[in-house]
Design a protein around this motif. Structure first.
Motif, short mmCIF file in Angstrom:
data_model
loop_
_atom_site.label_atom_id
_atom_site.label_comp_id
_atom_site.label_asym_id
_atom_site.label_seq_id
_atom_site.Cartn_x
_atom_site.Cartn_y
_atom_site.Cartn_z
N GLN A 88 31.37 34.53 42.80
CA GLN A 88 31.61 34.33 44.23
C GLN A 88 32.89 33.54 44.48
OE1 GLN A 88 28.08 32.52 45.78
NE2 GLN A 88 26.85 34.38 45.68
N LYS A 89 33.09 32.48 43.66
CA LYS A 89 34.30 31.69 43.80
C LYS A 89 35.54 32.52 43.50
CE LYS A 89 36.39 27.36 42.25
NZ LYS A 89 36.24 26.18 41.35
N GLU A 90 35.44 33.34 42.43
CA GLU A 90 36.57 34.19 42.08
C GLU A 90 36.84 35.22 43.18
OE1 GLU A 90 35.76 35.91 38.33
OE2 GLU A 90 36.03 34.04 37.19
N VAL A 91 35.73 35.76 43.75
CA VAL A 91 35.91 36.73 44.84
C VAL A 91 36.57 36.05 46.04
CG1 VAL A 91 34.66 38.13 46.53
CG2 VAL A 91 34.03 38.23 44.12
N GLU A 93 38.46 33.32 45.95
CA GLU A 93 39.85 33.03 45.60
C GLU A 93 40.70 34.29 45.63
OE1 GLU A 93 39.64 31.16 41.83
OE2 GLU A 93 39.01 29.20 42.62
N THR A 94 40.11 35.39 45.16
CA THR A 94 40.84 36.66 45.20
C THR A 94 41.15 37.08 46.63
OG1 THR A 94 39.76 37.36 43.14
CG2 THR A 94 40.77 39.08 44.49
N SER A 95 40.14 36.90 47.51
CA SER A 95 40.36 37.23 48.93
C SER A 95 41.44 36.34 49.53
CB SER A 95 39.05 37.07 49.70
OG SER A 95 38.05 37.93 49.20
N GLU A 96 41.39 35.03 49.19
CA GLU A 96 42.42 34.13 49.70
C GLU A 96 43.80 34.52 49.18
OE1 GLU A 96 41.25 30.23 48.63
OE2 GLU A 96 39.56 30.13 50.05
N MET A 97 43.86 34.87 47.87
CA MET A 97 45.14 35.27 47.29
C MET A 97 45.64 36.55 47.94
SD MET A 97 44.56 34.44 43.24
CE MET A 97 46.16 35.13 42.82
N GLN A 98 44.73 37.50 48.16
CA GLN A 98 45.14 38.74 48.82
C GLN A 98 45.62 38.47 50.23
OE1 GLN A 98 41.70 41.26 48.49
NE2 GLN A 98 42.18 41.91 46.40
#
Length: 247
Positions: A88-91, A93-98
């Motif tokens: 969930q954290k990676e998702v 972070e991925t959303s934030e990065m995107q």
């Protein structure tokens, strides 16, 4: 009195033949059976005790195995929870990065558009500057030619119209000052500033105030025929008329 039986003749039982029933052998056989039965019971008890102990051991081992498995399940569940949280954290972070990448991309595109627009504006501005420079150079040449042409006539008009020409503080402006326009005071001055920056001349300032329609009429004739002498004569007449009107 009868004599006792013991003193009498032998009894019939005494006269019976002795019979061997084998009680001794039976007793030994019973003793042997009892010994074997006791041994069987002891072995049975021992086997039952061993089986019970083995059962208890197996149950204890099963309970320990179940406890260990339960612990393993708890560890696996905890690891699964941590892994799910990490995912969930990676998702996130991925959303934030995107989102950050999308924002940076949008900013880059916007800056590229601004850069292209600024380049186009710079090119257009440079073109306008070049055109204005060319127009100013042409205008300067026209003014120089007109000045050479009008120089003798201009000297005549300055004397004839009681006129002097001064600078107006700007490169493209000339100040024309008239005297002898007020019959009550020949030293009184009237003036106007002629703006020559553009192709069509304009009056930037004047004193005393004149009717705008009259001024525009004189300017229109000047811009049409470039006859400066006639224009100066017309402006002098307007000043003289204005002083007479306010006399």
């Amino acid at each position: 009195m009868r004599p006792p039986l013991s003193a009498a003749a032998p009894s019939m039982a005494d006269s019976l033949p002795s019979i061997d029933f084998g009680f001794e052998d039976l007793r030994q056989r019973m003793a042997s059976f009892t010994e074997r039965f006791d041994e069987f019971i002891a072995k049975g008890r021992k086997r039952v005790l061993e089986e019970r102990n083995q059962f208890r051991t197996n149950v204890a081992e099963l309970q320990e195995d179940q406890r260990l498995r339960k612990r393993d399940i708890e560890v696996i569940a905890e690891k699964s929870t941590i892994h799910a949280q990490s995912l969930q954290k990676e998702v996130a972070e991925t959303s934030e990065m995107q989102a950050a990448i999308a924002s940076v991309t949008a900013q880059r595109d916007a800056r590229a558009q601004d850069r292209n627009r600024l380049r186009a504006e710079i090119v257009a501005t440079q073109k306008q500057i070049s055109q204005r420079l060319a127009a100013q150079q042409q205008h300067a040449q026209d003014l120089e030619a007109q000045a050479r042409f009008n120089a003798p006539e201009l000297n005549f008009w300055t004397d004839y119209l009681c006129l002097r020409i001064e600078g107006a503080g700007q490169a493209d402006r000339l100040k024309f000052v008239f005297t002898h326009v007020d019959e009550s005071d020949w030293g009184r001055e009237a003036w106007f500033e002629l703006d020559t920056e553009r192709q069509d001349y304009a009056i930037a300032a004047l004193r005393p105030k004149l009717e705008s329609e009259d001024v525009e009429r004189c300017l229109g004739r000047l811009n049409d025929n470039r006859d400066l002498g006639t224009f100066l004569g017309g402006m002098r007449e307007l000043f003289v008329a204005a002083f007479k009107q306010h006399a």
